[in-house]
Design a protein around this motif. Structure first.
Motif, PDB file in Angstrom:
ATOM      1  N   ARG A 145      17.854  31.232 -34.953  1.00 31.17           N
ATOM      2  CA  ARG A 145      19.602  31.572 -34.364  1.00 31.17           C
ATOM      3  C   ARG A 145      20.415  31.295 -36.095  1.00 31.17           C
ATOM      4  O   ARG A 145      21.281  31.751 -36.225  1.00 31.17           O
ATOM      5  CB  ARG A 145      19.883  31.736 -33.228  1.00 31.17           C
ATOM      6  CG  ARG A 145      19.536  32.414 -32.145  1.00 31.17           C
ATOM      7  CD  ARG A 145      20.342  32.505 -31.283  1.00 31.17           C
ATOM      8  NE  ARG A 145      19.540  33.300 -29.679  1.00 31.17           N
ATOM      9  CZ  ARG A 145      19.808  33.816 -29.015  1.00 31.17           C
ATOM     10  NH1 ARG A 145      21.679  33.792 -28.585  1.00 31.17           N
ATOM     11  NH2 ARG A 145      19.548  34.388 -28.044  1.00 31.17           N
ATOM     12  N   CYS A 146      20.244  30.108 -35.498  1.00 30.94           N
ATOM     13  CA  CYS A 146      21.008  29.166 -36.679  1.00 30.94           C
ATOM     14  C   CYS A 146      21.276  29.092 -37.691  1.00 30.94           C
ATOM     15  O   CYS A 146      21.125  28.179 -39.174  1.00 30.94           O
ATOM     16  CB  CYS A 146      21.390  27.439 -36.188  1.00 30.94           C
ATOM     17  SG  CYS A 146      22.316  27.972 -34.711  1.00 30.94           S
ATOM     18  N   GLN A 199      26.812  34.355 -27.947  1.00 28.75           N
ATOM     19  CA  GLN A 199      26.906  34.988 -29.283  1.00 28.75           C
ATOM     20  C   GLN A 199      28.481  34.359 -29.545  1.00 28.75           C
ATOM     21  O   GLN A 199      28.495  34.305 -30.917  1.00 28.75           O
ATOM     22  CB  GLN A 199      26.632  36.134 -28.288  1.00 28.75           C
ATOM     23  CG  GLN A 199      24.749  36.732 -28.398  1.00 28.75           C
ATOM     24  CD  GLN A 199      24.919  38.062 -28.179  1.00 28.75           C
ATOM     25  OE1 GLN A 199      25.900  38.520 -28.405  1.00 28.75           O
ATOM     26  NE2 GLN A 199      24.056  38.407 -28.172  1.00 28.75           N
ATOM     27  N   GLU A 203      14.686  28.630 -30.875  1.00 27.20           N
ATOM     28  CA  GLU A 203      15.427  29.572 -30.710  1.00 27.20           C
ATOM     29  C   GLU A 203      16.635  29.383 -31.341  1.00 27.20           C
ATOM     30  O   GLU A 203      17.081  29.885 -32.143  1.00 27.20           O
ATOM     31  CB  GLU A 203      15.342  30.222 -29.053  1.00 27.20           C
ATOM     32  CG  GLU A 203      16.268  31.026 -28.917  1.00 27.20           C
ATOM     33  CD  GLU A 203      15.952  32.188 -29.096  1.00 27.20           C
ATOM     34  OE1 GLU A 203      14.792  32.576 -30.009  1.00 27.20           O
ATOM     35  OE2 GLU A 203      16.623  33.484 -29.683  1.00 27.20           O
ATOM     36  N   TRP A 209      27.726  31.772 -31.306  1.00 28.94           N
ATOM     37  CA  TRP A 209      27.670  32.099 -33.012  1.00 28.94           C
ATOM     38  C   TRP A 209      28.848  31.962 -33.601  1.00 28.94           C
ATOM     39  O   TRP A 209      28.807  32.197 -35.362  1.00 28.94           O
ATOM     40  CB  TRP A 209      26.487  32.670 -32.698  1.00 28.94           C
ATOM     41  CG  TRP A 209      25.752  32.711 -33.475  1.00 28.94           C
ATOM     42  CD1 TRP A 209      24.345  31.879 -34.232  1.00 28.94           C
ATOM     43  CD2 TRP A 209      26.369  33.775 -34.537  1.00 28.94           C
ATOM     44  NE1 TRP A 209      24.565  32.477 -34.994  1.00 28.94           N
ATOM     45  CE2 TRP A 209      24.620  33.518 -35.999  1.00 28.94           C
ATOM     46  CE3 TRP A 209      26.756  34.853 -34.854  1.00 28.94           C
ATOM     47  CZ2 TRP A 209      24.491  34.518 -36.739  1.00 28.94           C
ATOM     48  CZ3 TRP A 209      26.247  35.647 -35.624  1.00 28.94           C
ATOM     49  CH2 TRP A 209      24.819  35.602 -37.381  1.00 28.94           C
TER      50      TRP A 209
END
Lengths: 161, 702, 436
Positions: free
Chosen positions: A52-53, A12, A48, A15
């Protein structure tokens, strides 16, 4: 796909470093840290990270295939990387490699039967002035001799017993 | 406020191999050379797709630049002096080809691409006669990625054309590159297989035999085929397809010569959906129902039987009902409509209408140049799609808009009942259930008023008064607007244009004595004859008239044929000459590619029935040339330039409504909602279409 | 971890290396830390760039492009955000200096970035660190956290009104990402394939926005330039070759290590004084002077002042400062093979000459090393390398070709000698099949 708390926090954090709409930038570092936990890049991980990206799994797949540190095959608990590039070649890196291959009975990107150690003949690791070098996971060992390599391998194998 | 007049930009002067040339500023050197007839070889460069500079074949010498330059990335500039034919260049090309051949297998004798291979041609022209490579070649096994696509990594030269065709051209992005260095290869989006449009654009664009199609693989050599340019018979978009024919068998379809309105574009139906012609269920003999069973009989017996029946019904004043197909040629539709009205004295003729072209033509009455062409969709500054999953239902139109957005930064707007691919690049994509489009349109009004022009494409949700409402709304935008009324099949448009409706004669002239619509025909209990020509209206429906004599002209024993008293085996569009009119109203010529023994074209069958009935003079000569002449002469809007048609181009029709309102019976207008992988009646018989994992597909899929 | 300093060194950017807790912000602040940035805040961007131009600081990553000029290319009127990107993808064989700079003095790098950000008006930057250097990422992350805690990063830095965020970004193993446009692709989460240039990163870099992208050492040198003044920095070196740089000496010397010397430092002095000469009293055979991409120098050629211009005069490159010293026993064919194995492994595969050329050369050199070379191979190696040279998409092709050409031209006799040792004559059956 879920990760340990520490890894999740790291993912996180990574990110959050990139601007809105540029989350694709997180793909490579996220894969690196996720791989550290899982031991390899799995299809679930690809999906995954893609989710997320905000990219397609194919776009992650392309990246995984490109970078030499991202492995779809499971490497050993200890991924022992021996540099044989010029500076190490000049100072005995080749001999270290041959020794490790002989001692462990495995070759490039292969894993011992117990899954403990994998070997990789790597390109210049950036330790030329302290060559030859061996990297265990992310840990650098400099001025490595055959004796020192044996000690390293001994300690890895002993730790398990 | 005065509009500033911008002078066309001055041309740039430059020299190639001593030849003074000019080109507009910004032109890439490789294109400028091509236009001047100077060939600069290249693998990775492909007009219309992003630049790669990867193959290094287009290196040229440019004065004042120390290194060789890639002509594919270098825009021409004033005074530039270029040399493309020096010893250094020859050596560079030879060297690069030698590198390329080190790992490329020399299996040309069995490779599908042999004879059409750009690598072969390049080596022939620029390469060395012998190889100095004596090492072991890298090899990787061939893979099958789908029922359509095979990939042979060993043959792949990594020009990335396929990746761009899929990503940029199709908007799918199903192909990528994996690994690194010499073991790099193309990879499909599902690791070991594809989930995509199965369009085969990647295969056609491959300069070598790395991507091959399952339909053509190891079937034949390119020089053993005849290549017949005709029009795809599936959807309404009217793509030109070049059929490769050997021994009366179609073995491939493509449009590599970029002729026609679609350039190189084709979808899975156009490239591979030809196989229905060779389906073993194809009917090859007329049949008559004897003792409740359809029995094969001779043509003369079947024709005579039908003619007798038609004559007696005609004499008795019985009711005829005719269903026209939407894959028939313009000539067949015109001839059928004419024979029905003049010969059978009935206007009970209709087809399954899939869009409200009639109301649109009426609402636009008196205006010029308001129907958009396929080309317009590539050039318009803005487009609005209402109620259609365009990429699925109208793949060419979607391709055009995608290219327009990519090349001209066109703004695309969509208002659809669910998610559509266009949303990936559109300026705005709104979702609105069918029937609630206008509320969404109101939200777009202000943005659209700021556009310079607009093309509106609308589906079957906009029909009847809603078409008039749309035109009124668009008039309020205050910008030039053009329209496309979306319809389903290869000649759905021709069927409306040329009289296969109960209340309009060819050219949108009112029928003084309107007949029954298709629903009315099917529901008329007193119908004496039901004649389905290239149509299957009884699929999932009953004919109310239990006693009616049913004649079916069809390729397969479909539901209508199963109910029929007489069945005539008809030829497919790939076995016909004639013309069809696409969704945008552009006429193109069909060219028969093959013949299937035992079948006849629908035109001939109708003509022979007329002749048997003694009505040959009423119906006229049943050759497509003769009928086309009549259409060209008589039908308003079909006075198209003949040279365009003859040379295989598309000619725009100019339909005009005479200001006469007709009841379009909006409840009967409905699209079948075909996806990329279904195609009405034809799709059922295409094994290729039904075999892809994406079949049957879905519209508005998230 | 570093070698004993040598009195001949001129320590500018490595001067804090030996201090206790040298990586901590306290140590940094106690030793002139962040003073150059405060100075930069008082200067206009033009003044900063002028100082850099005056310093004649040139990029320390390999290409040696003048830093002041590079920063001056950032368009001021471009409304897009601007970025600072640090190239810490140190992977040129022979190079191990950026490691030391981050490990021992991470705040110096942060300060260099701050100055760059202040110069171009940038609010966000990334330090792209090769994936293998995980421990450096941790050190850098810690230093960044310290800098944030002390107000040297983040919003309204030290009341200057300037905002700047700086983060690390891990690579994942790809030499090619050291090439600036490939690095940017990688930083955007893509394959590390270079971009078509122009446009250069200064105009269209990260996220297609203007970007200052420099090597770690270059950024680390910037605070010194501002602190000392451009002229004083320039005076450390030779004309047009200002300042000092870190040279990484490896191979057969008695005291291999990373040493900071002024540009123009004599190579002889470097090998024989600073590094204590060749091991075991052997004779020098050759030196690869600036990382594996730089053409090899014979012993006779190793006598010149090491600045950019003199490397060029010697038809080689200062490159990344990786000097690999080889004694008389060194097997040049093996070195040539190992070099080519590296480039074949690291070629991104994008363009044909590099992708196929490096692999073909690797195969021939492998054969030659294994004793199945043929006479024609020597000329073939030379010609194939020439066929790559200047024709590839990015400099990696040249980096593979140039040293190979030099090995063959300067040590042809060693290749010839290998033929005499050939153990398997003519071609093997496998090779005959392959010809097919």
């Amino acid at each position: 796909m879920t990760f340990s708390q520490a890894t999740e926090k790291k993912l996180q954090d990574i990110w959050s470093r990139y601007p809105e709409g540029r989350k694709r930038s997180a793909v490579i570092p996220m894969l690196m840290y996720a791989q550290d936990e899982v031991g390899q890049v799995t299809p679930e991980m690809i999906a995954e990270v893609a989710r997320r990206c905000e990219v397609t799994p194919l776009q992650v797949e392309e990246v995984v295939g490109y970078y030499s540190m991202l492995n779809k095959e499971r490497m050993g608990k200890h991924h022992v990387q021996i540099c044989t590039n010029i500076a190490c070649l000049l100072t005995g890196g080749e001999e270290l490699w041959q020794h490790a291959v002989k001692r462990l009975g495995i070759g490039h990107k292969q894993v011992t039967a117990d899954g403990l150690i994998s070997l990789e003949e790597v390109e210049c690791a950036g330790a030329c002035s302290w060559a030859p070098c061996v990297v265990d996971g992310y840990e650098y060992h400099h001025h490595v001799t055959i004796e020192k390599l044996d000690q390293l391998l001994d300690s890895i194998q002993k730790k398990v017993q | 406020m005065s509009t500033p007049v911008t002078a066309p930009p001055a041309l740039v002067n430059f020299t190639v191999d001593g030849r003074p040339l000019t080109a507009p500023p910004g032109t890439l050197l490789i294109d400028a050379c091509k236009r001047a007839g100077i060939e600069i070889p290249a693998f990775c460069y492909y007009e219309g797709y992003s630049l790669q500079a990867a193959c290094r074949m287009c290196l040229v010498e440019v004065e004042k630049m120390p290194k060789l330059q890639t002509a594919c990335t270098l825009p021409v500039s004033e005074g530039m002096i270029v040399r493309s034919e020096t010893e250094q260049i020859a050596k560079a090309r030879k060297g690069t080809l030698e590198f390329l051949l080190t790992n490329h297998p020399l299996d040309c004798p069995v490779c599908d691409k042999g004879g059409e291979c750009e690598l072969q041609d390049m080596v022939f022209r620029y390469g060395a006669g012998e190889s100095r490579f004596t090492e072991i070649k890298n090899h990787a096994p061939e893979r099958q990625w789908s029922p359509v696509v095979f990939y042979d990594p060993a043959r792949c030269i990594l020009c990335y054309r396929c990746v761009r065709a899929c990503n940029e051209g199709m908007g799918v992005g199903a192909l990528g590159v994996t690994n690194r260095g010499v073991v790099s290869e193309i990879v499909p989006n599902k690791v070991d297989h594809l989930d995509c449009d199965e369009c085969g654009a990647c295969i056609d664009i491959c300069p070598v035999g790395a991507l091959t199609s399952n339909t053509y693989r190891y079937k034949t050599r390119p020089w053993e085929m005849q290549h017949v340019g005709t029009v795809c018979t599936h959807c309404s978009n009217g793509c030109k397809t070049t059929l490769g024919v050997r021994n009366d068998e179609i073995v491939r379809g493509n449009n590599r010569d970029r002729s026609g309105i679609n350039g190189e574009f084709l979808c899975v139906k156009g490239r591979y959906g030809f196989d229905f012609t060779a389906n073993e269920q194809r009917l090859t003999s007329p049949m008559i129902r004897l003792n409740g069973r359809l029995e094969a009989v001779s043509w003369s017996k079947a024709l005579g039987f039908v003619a007798e029946k038609f004559k007696s019904v005609l004499a008795a004043g019985g009711r005829f009902g005719v269903a026209a197909g939407t894959h028939l040629t313009n000539e067949e539709i015109y001839y059928l409509a004419k024979f029905t009205r003049a010969g059978l004295k009935s206007s009970n003729i209709d087809h399954q209408r899939t869009g409200d072209v009639v109301t649109l033509i009426d609402a636009l009455g008196g205006r010029q140049d308001v129907l958009a062409t396929v080309e317009d969709l590539y050039n318009t500054k803005a487009a609005l799609v209402i109620g259609s999953d365009l990429s699925q239902q109208h793949p060419l139109l979607a391709f055009q808009l995608r290219a327009d957005a990519r090349h001209h930064q066109a703004k695309i707007y969509t208002v659809t009942p669910g998610p559509v691919r266009e949303a990936n690049y559109s300026a705005s994509s709104l979702e609105a259930p069918a029937g609630e489009e206008f509320a969404a349109l109101d939200k777009l009004t202000e943005s659209l008023k700021a556009e310079k022009e607009l093309v509106i494409l609308f589906g079957d949700a906009i029909k009847g008064d809603r078409v008039r409402q749309l035109v009124a709304w668009a008039d309020g935008l205050g910008i030039p607007v053009k329209y496309v009324c979306l319809v389903d099949y290869s000649n759905s448009r021709g069927a409306v244009d040329l009289g296969a409706t109960p209340n309009l004669l060819p050219g949108y002239q009112p029928d003084p004595a309107p007949g029954l619509s298709l629903d009315q025909i099917l529901n008329a209990a007193d119908l004496a004859v039901f004649w389905a020509v290239g149509a299957n209206p009884l699929r999932g429906r009953e004919l109310a008239a239990k006693q009616a004599f049913v004649v079916a002209q069809t390729m397969f024993l479909d539901e209508t044929a199963q109910r029929a008293d007489v069945v005539f085996p008809s030829a497919s569009a790939y076995e016909k000459n004639g013309t069809v009119t696409n969704v945008t109203g552009q006429v193109q010529r069909l060219k028969a590619a093959i013949r299937t023994m035992g079948t006849k074209t629908d035109l001939e069958i109708i003509g022979l029935i007329a002749k048997e009935m003694g009505l040959a003079t009423v119906a006229g000569v049943w050759t497509h040339d003769a009928v086309f002449k009549e259409i060209h002469k008589n039908v308003h809007g079909y006075q198209v330039p003949l040279p365009l048609l003859i040379t295989g181009m598309a000619a725009m029709t100019q339909p005009v409504n005479g200001g006469v309102k007709v009841d379009v019976r909006v409840d009967e207008i409905r699209s079948a909602g075909d996806t990329l992988f279904t195609s009405g009646e034809l799709g059922r018989y295409s094994k290729l279409l039904t075999s892809v994992p994406e079949y049957p597909g879905a519209l508005y899929k998230r | 971890m570093f070698n004993e300093p040598h009195p001949a060194e001129v320590k500018v950017i490595s001067k804090r290396f030996g201090l206790p807790n040298s990586a901590s912000i306290d140590t940094y602040l106690a030793h002139e830390g962040y003073q150059a940035f405060l100075k930069a805040v008082e200067m206009t961007p033009e003044q900063i760039i002028d100082e850099l131009k005056l310093s004649s600081l040139r990029g320390r990553g390999g290409a040696g492009f003048p830093t002041g000029m590079k920063w001056s290319f950032i368009p001021r009127d471009n409304p897009k955000p601007k970025y600072v990107v640090v190239n810490a993808d140190e992977s040129e064989p022979g190079t191990c200096k950026d490691r030391l700079l981050i490990e021992n003095d991470p705040h110096q790098l942060i300060e260099g970035c701050l100055i760059a950000a202040r110069t171009i008006g940038c609010k966000l930057g990334y330090i792209y660190i090769r994936g293998e250097y995980r421990y450096l990422i941790d050190i850098m992350d810690k230093a960044l956290a310290e800098a944030y805690a002390h107000g040297w990063l983040g919003k309204n830095i030290k009341g200057t009104g300037l905002d700047f965020d700086l983060y690390t970004h891990s690579g994942a193993g790809a030499y090619e990402c050291g090439e600036e446009s490939a690095l940017l692709e990688s930083l955007e989460g893509k394959r590390g394939v270079p971009r078509i240039r122009p446009p250069f990163p200064a105009v269209s870099g990260l996220y297609a926005s203007p970007t200052v992208l420099n090597n770690v050492e270059t950024f680390c040198s910037v605070p010194a330039v501002l602190r000392m003044g451009g002229q004083a920095y320039a005076d450390l070196g030779t004309p047009k070759n200002g300042g000092t740089r870190l040279l990484c000496v490896s191979g057969h010397v008695n005291r291999p290590g990373v040493y900071e010397v002024p540009l123009g430092f004599p190579m002889q002095k470097m090998i024989y004084e600073v590094c204590g000469g060749i091991r075991a009293g052997k004779k020098l055979k050759a030196v690869i002077p600036g990382g594996s991409s730089s053409p090899v120098l014979t012993a006779e050629e190793c006598d010149f002042p090491m600045d950019y211009d003199n490397y060029a005069r010697m038809k080689t490159m200062a490159g990344s400062g990786g000097m690999m010293v080889m004694d008389e026993d060194t097997d040049i064919v093996k070195v040539a093979l190992r070099t080519m194995r590296f480039y074949a492994h690291e070629s991104c595969g994008w363009c044909i000459p590099c992708r196929e050329g490096t692999t073909w050369l690797r195969k021939i050199l492998t054969r030659m090393d294994e004793g199945t070379g043929r006479r024609a191979d020597i000329d073939l190696i030379h010609e194939l390398a020439k066929n790559m040279l200047g024709r590839t998409f990015c400099p990696l092709g040249d980096a593979a070709a140039m040293p190979t050409i030099a090995f063959v031209e300067k040590f042809r006799d060693e290749f010839e000698a290998r033929l005499r040792e050939t153990v398997v004559p003519v071609t093997s059956p496998d090779q005959l099949i392959a010809i097919g």
